[in-house]
Design an enzyme around this catalytic site. Structure first.
Site, short mmCIF file in Angstrom:
data_model
loop_
_atom_site.label_atom_id
_atom_site.label_comp_id
_atom_site.label_asym_id
_atom_site.label_seq_id
_atom_site.Cartn_x
_atom_site.Cartn_y
_atom_site.Cartn_z
N LYS A 138 4.32 -3.24 -6.46
CA LYS A 138 5.81 -2.95 -6.77
C LYS A 138 6.64 -3.36 -5.86
CE LYS A 138 9.21 -1.22 -9.38
NZ LYS A 138 9.55 -1.87 -10.23
N GLU A 154 3.60 -11.23 -16.13
CA GLU A 154 3.01 -10.15 -15.28
C GLU A 154 2.34 -8.97 -15.91
OE1 GLU A 154 6.81 -9.00 -12.28
OE2 GLU A 154 7.26 -8.76 -14.32
N HIS A 182 12.49 -32.98 -21.28
CA HIS A 182 11.91 -33.47 -20.14
C HIS A 182 10.45 -33.18 -19.75
CE1 HIS A 182 15.81 -35.49 -19.82
NE2 HIS A 182 16.41 -34.37 -19.90
N ARG A 197 2.27 1.12 -5.75
CA ARG A 197 2.46 0.38 -4.56
C ARG A 197 1.28 -0.50 -4.60
NH1 ARG A 197 7.03 2.08 -1.34
NH2 ARG A 197 6.13 0.91 0.31
N GLU A 242 13.24 -14.45 -16.99
CA GLU A 242 12.87 -13.20 -16.74
C GLU A 242 12.05 -12.76 -18.01
OE1 GLU A 242 12.77 -11.06 -14.63
OE2 GLU A 242 12.59 -9.07 -15.36
N LYS A 254 8.27 -11.43 -17.51
CA LYS A 254 7.83 -10.15 -18.04
C LYS A 254 6.25 -10.41 -18.45
CE LYS A 254 9.45 -7.75 -15.98
NZ LYS A 254 10.25 -8.16 -14.95
N CYS A 292 0.87 -1.23 0.11
CA CYS A 292 0.16 0.01 -0.24
C CYS A 292 1.04 1.44 0.14
CB CYS A 292 -0.83 0.18 1.11
SG CYS A 292 -1.76 -1.50 1.60
N TRP A 319 -3.42 -2.11 -1.41
CA TRP A 319 -3.08 -3.65 -2.09
C TRP A 319 -3.69 -4.51 -0.99
CZ3 TRP A 319 -0.44 -8.08 -1.06
CH2 TRP A 319 -0.16 -9.12 -2.25
N ASN A 361 -0.11 0.28 6.34
CA ASN A 361 0.50 -0.95 5.37
C ASN A 361 1.05 -1.91 5.95
OD1 ASN A 361 1.60 -1.83 3.11
ND2 ASN A 361 3.31 -0.30 3.04
N GLY A 362 0.79 -2.97 5.75
CA GLY A 362 1.35 -4.08 6.48
C GLY A 362 0.35 -5.32 6.74
C1 G6P Z 1 7.46 -7.59 -6.61
C2 G6P Z 1 7.51 -6.81 -7.82
C3 G6P Z 1 8.79 -7.40 -8.83
C4 G6P Z 1 10.17 -7.41 -7.88
C5 G6P Z 1 9.62 -8.26 -6.65
C6 G6P Z 1 10.94 -8.15 -5.63
O1 G6P Z 1 6.85 -8.89 -6.96
O2 G6P Z 1 6.48 -6.76 -8.40
O3 G6P Z 1 9.07 -6.33 -9.92
O4 G6P Z 1 10.93 -8.15 -8.85
O5 G6P Z 1 8.65 -7.77 -5.72
O6 G6P Z 1 11.10 -6.69 -5.27
P1 G6P Z 1 12.39 -5.95 -4.88
O7 G6P Z 1 11.97 -4.78 -4.71
O8 G6P Z 1 12.70 -6.81 -3.63
O9 G6P Z 1 13.61 -6.25 -6.02
#
Ligand code: G6P
Length: 611
Positions: free
Chosen positions: A606, A491, A507, A27, A484, A488, A2, A73, A99-100
């Site tokens: 994020k 996501e 496999h 966030r 990765e 992407k 949040c 969130w 937040n938390g």
């Molecule tokens: C969330 C974000 C990702 C990020 C991950 C780790 O899932 O959406 O983009 O890679 O957290 O975050 P950090 O800030 O620890 O790299």
């Protein structure tokens, strides 16, 4: 998670709060709300994004020079109008944004229910609001005392900003495990979960530490521990530019951040690599270098994209420094009683520096006696403060939820570290070291070249916009790149995608391949080139569609693959920095064509500050 904003001062609070929430929306974005105070506290909240909140409050009374705002969130309770923050205590004395997670909320709720409290929402935050109020009314204590006493009963994580309707001239902020920063203006203070809403008003900030509580009036900031010990605020100056948190001419932050990579990589090695002397200097590792060079083992920890960077780090450290490496998901590491020795070095990677699991892993590794280092992007965040050394990535603020420029900056730092340690351990000879430095310095201009082909990635994206599945394959350094690339796509476009080591395809995933399956193969020329060519042929033989990332001028794969994305050649260890770029853009264009919200994908946040 949040986003939190608070303001107390002399100007109307609402514009500060709403603009701040827009900056923090990355966030969390399932619901939002604000409270502003003049002779009474007025609260407005609703499900949806900040734009929905703005519509909801149009024409309402928003007067007041004190206010708080929240973008959510969801953790406890579905995203709806009622569960949105701020939350008011039953008798209206306290208004809270949080937040938390309050882990013992169920037990606290039962006790409060026995005492006659009724709950309107499914949130843990309402429980906290009522707990504070109960202590306040029963103990006849001040608002600040009530907050401190209540927080001693709470298990879990919080970043909180609280208004007490009876003491409306102050805001109370408290932190445990969830970041809060206070901006200091002239007769005004700003509170936020990160510095992005504050920087346009002031660069003087105080970061709250765990178990800190701040009592803020328009003319004074007093800082204490939850246990009531007075603290002296440590004022820091933000190294953040307002222009960095603007989309500029780009349609999305993600696109802007992808295009920023030549610069963000350069910023990451600026002042650290000397072309004249052929040296790498990483100031944040200076003191710990002897231990790092003699490490028995390196454990690299992260979540999400940072975990993928960690995997590339494994290849780099093992190749250049010949130190055994293990890579761990922070959430797995912290809960499985890992064996850690005092001569292990733990490197944690985190863009935000606030990911709850990664932060917990830091503490666990430190308690076990290991040297713990951080690779983070957000200066002043929790992980850099809790670690014994480290290297900032200097990628600048990353707002798009899907990480792009932070990833390449993390890989750049890992590369510099591996080369530096390799040199100090006499594994990497002078000639090789010089060659790597020269090649690393060329990476930004090579990325510029790759970015010029944006129209091609867009065109190919158009062909596969309706695919339901994708497979990404790579070997060695390109296996984490495959992971990765797949992440992407998942996501931001919600297409199911899997990344696999190319040889593992036989496999299992090979069974999935048919004429509807695009397979993205990362295949620049390296020692296993012949093998990856065979893997491509195996896909083609089963009717699959191959999109290959190849070196410029590649003839063999260009003839077999359906589409190729060319990247300039470089030394193998640096090629992940190039090959990931077309994959970021492919995902971006597919998501845009599917009308997905690229910068704020559904269900994601994020910065994940809850476990
Ligand atoms: C969330 C974000 C990702 C990020 C991950 C780790 O899932 O959406 O983009 O890679 O957290 O975050 P950090 O800030 O620890 O790299």
């Amino acid at each position: 998670m949040c986003g939190i904003v608070g303001y107390i001062g002399k100007k109307p609070a609402y514009p500060v709060i709403i603009n701040g929430l827009k900056k923090l929306e990355y966030r969390g974005y399932d619901s939002a709300g604000i409270s502003v105070v003049d002779d009474k506290v007025k609260t407005y909240k609703c499900k949806g994004k900040i734009a929905d909140l703005e519509k909801h409050i149009k024409g309402k009374d928003l007067n007041g020079v004190i206010g708080i705002g929240h973008t959510r969130w969801a953790t406890h309770g579905e995203p709806n109008d009622t569960n949105a923050h701020p939350h008011k205590s039953q008798h209206g004395h306290f208004i809270i944004i949080h937040n938390g997670i309050i882990e013992n909320y169920a037990r606290l709720k039962n006790k409060l229910t026995e005492k006659g409290y009724k709950f309107n929402t499914e949130t843990d935050t309402e429980v906290l609001a009522n707990l504070i109020e109960h202590i306040y009314l029963k103990g006849k204590v001040s608002a600040e005392q009530a907050v401190r006493l209540a927080l001693r009963k709470v298990i879990g994580a919080y970043g909180l900003v609280i208004i007490c309707a009876d003491e409306p001239e102050q805001l109370i902020a408290a932190r445990k495990g969830s970041p809060l920063v206070i901006g200091i203006g002239e007769d005004e203070y700003f509170i936020a979960s990160d510095a992005t809403p504050i920087v346009e008003y002031t660069k003087s900030v105080v970061y709250l530490n765990d178990n800190n509580i701040a009592i803020v009036t328009k003319s004074e900031l007093s800082l204490k521990t939850i246990g009531n010990n007075i603290l002296t605020p440590k004022i820091q100056i933000l190294d953040l530019d307002i222009g960095e948190i603007d989309k500029g001419d780009f349609e999305h932050f993600m696109l802007k951040e992808i295009f920023e990579q030549p610069r963000s990589i350069q910023d990451t090695f600026r002042g650290r690599i000397s072309r004249e002397r052929n040296t790498i200097h990483l100031g944040g590792l200076h003191k710990v270098m002897p231990k790092l060079v003699n490490a028995r083992r390196i454990i690299i920890i992260g979540c999400g994209t940072s975990w993928h960077a960690a995997l590339i780090g494994e290849y780099l450290f093992e190749e250049f420094a010949r130190i055994p490496v293990e890579v761990e998901y922070a959430s797995e590491f912290r809960y499985r009683n890992p064996v850690i020795h005092i001569d292990d070095v733990v490197i944690v990677i985190s863009q935000s520096g606030e990911t709850a699991d990664t932060l917990a892993a830091v503490n666990q590794a430190r308690e076990a006696g290991a040297l713990v280092l951080g690779i983070c992007n957000v200066a002043g965040s929790s992980i850099p403060r809790e670690t014994q050394g480290g290297v900032y990535t200097h990628a600048g603020p990353e707002i798009g939820v899907a990480s792009t420029k932070a990833f390449t900056a993390q890989v750049t730092v890992l590369t510099m570290m591996a080369m530096l340690i390799g040199k100090k351990r006499f594994i990497l000879d002078e000639k090789k070291y010089e060659k790597f430095i020269t090649e690393l310095l060329r990476i930004p201009s090579k990325i510029e070249e790759i970015l010029k082909n944006n129209d091609l990635y867009k065109k190919i994206a158009g062909l596969y916009v309706n695919s339901n599945n994708f497979i990404y394959l790579g070997r060695g350094y390109f296996f984490p790149v495959a992971l990765e690339g797949a992440l992407k796509l998942k996501e931001i476009s919600y297409i199911h995608a899997e990344g696999y080591p190319a040889a593992e395809m036989k496999h299992g995933p090979i069974a999935l391949i048919d004429e509807n399956m695009p397979v993205v193969v990362i295949a620049p020329q390296d020692d296993s080139y012949e093998k990856i060519v065979s893997n491509i042929q195996e896909v083609k033989a089963r009717g699959g569609i191959v999109i290959a990332v190849v070196n410029k001028g590649d003839k063999t794969i260009s003839e077999i693959a359906d589409h190729v994305f060319e990247v300039p050649s470089t030394v193998l260890a640096l090629a992940p920095l190039l090959t990931v770029i077309p994959l970021q853009l492919l995902s971006y264009h597919i998501a845009v064509k599917r009308s997905c919200n690229v910068d704020q994908p559904r269900n994601l946040a994020k910065s994940v500050t809850v476990e």
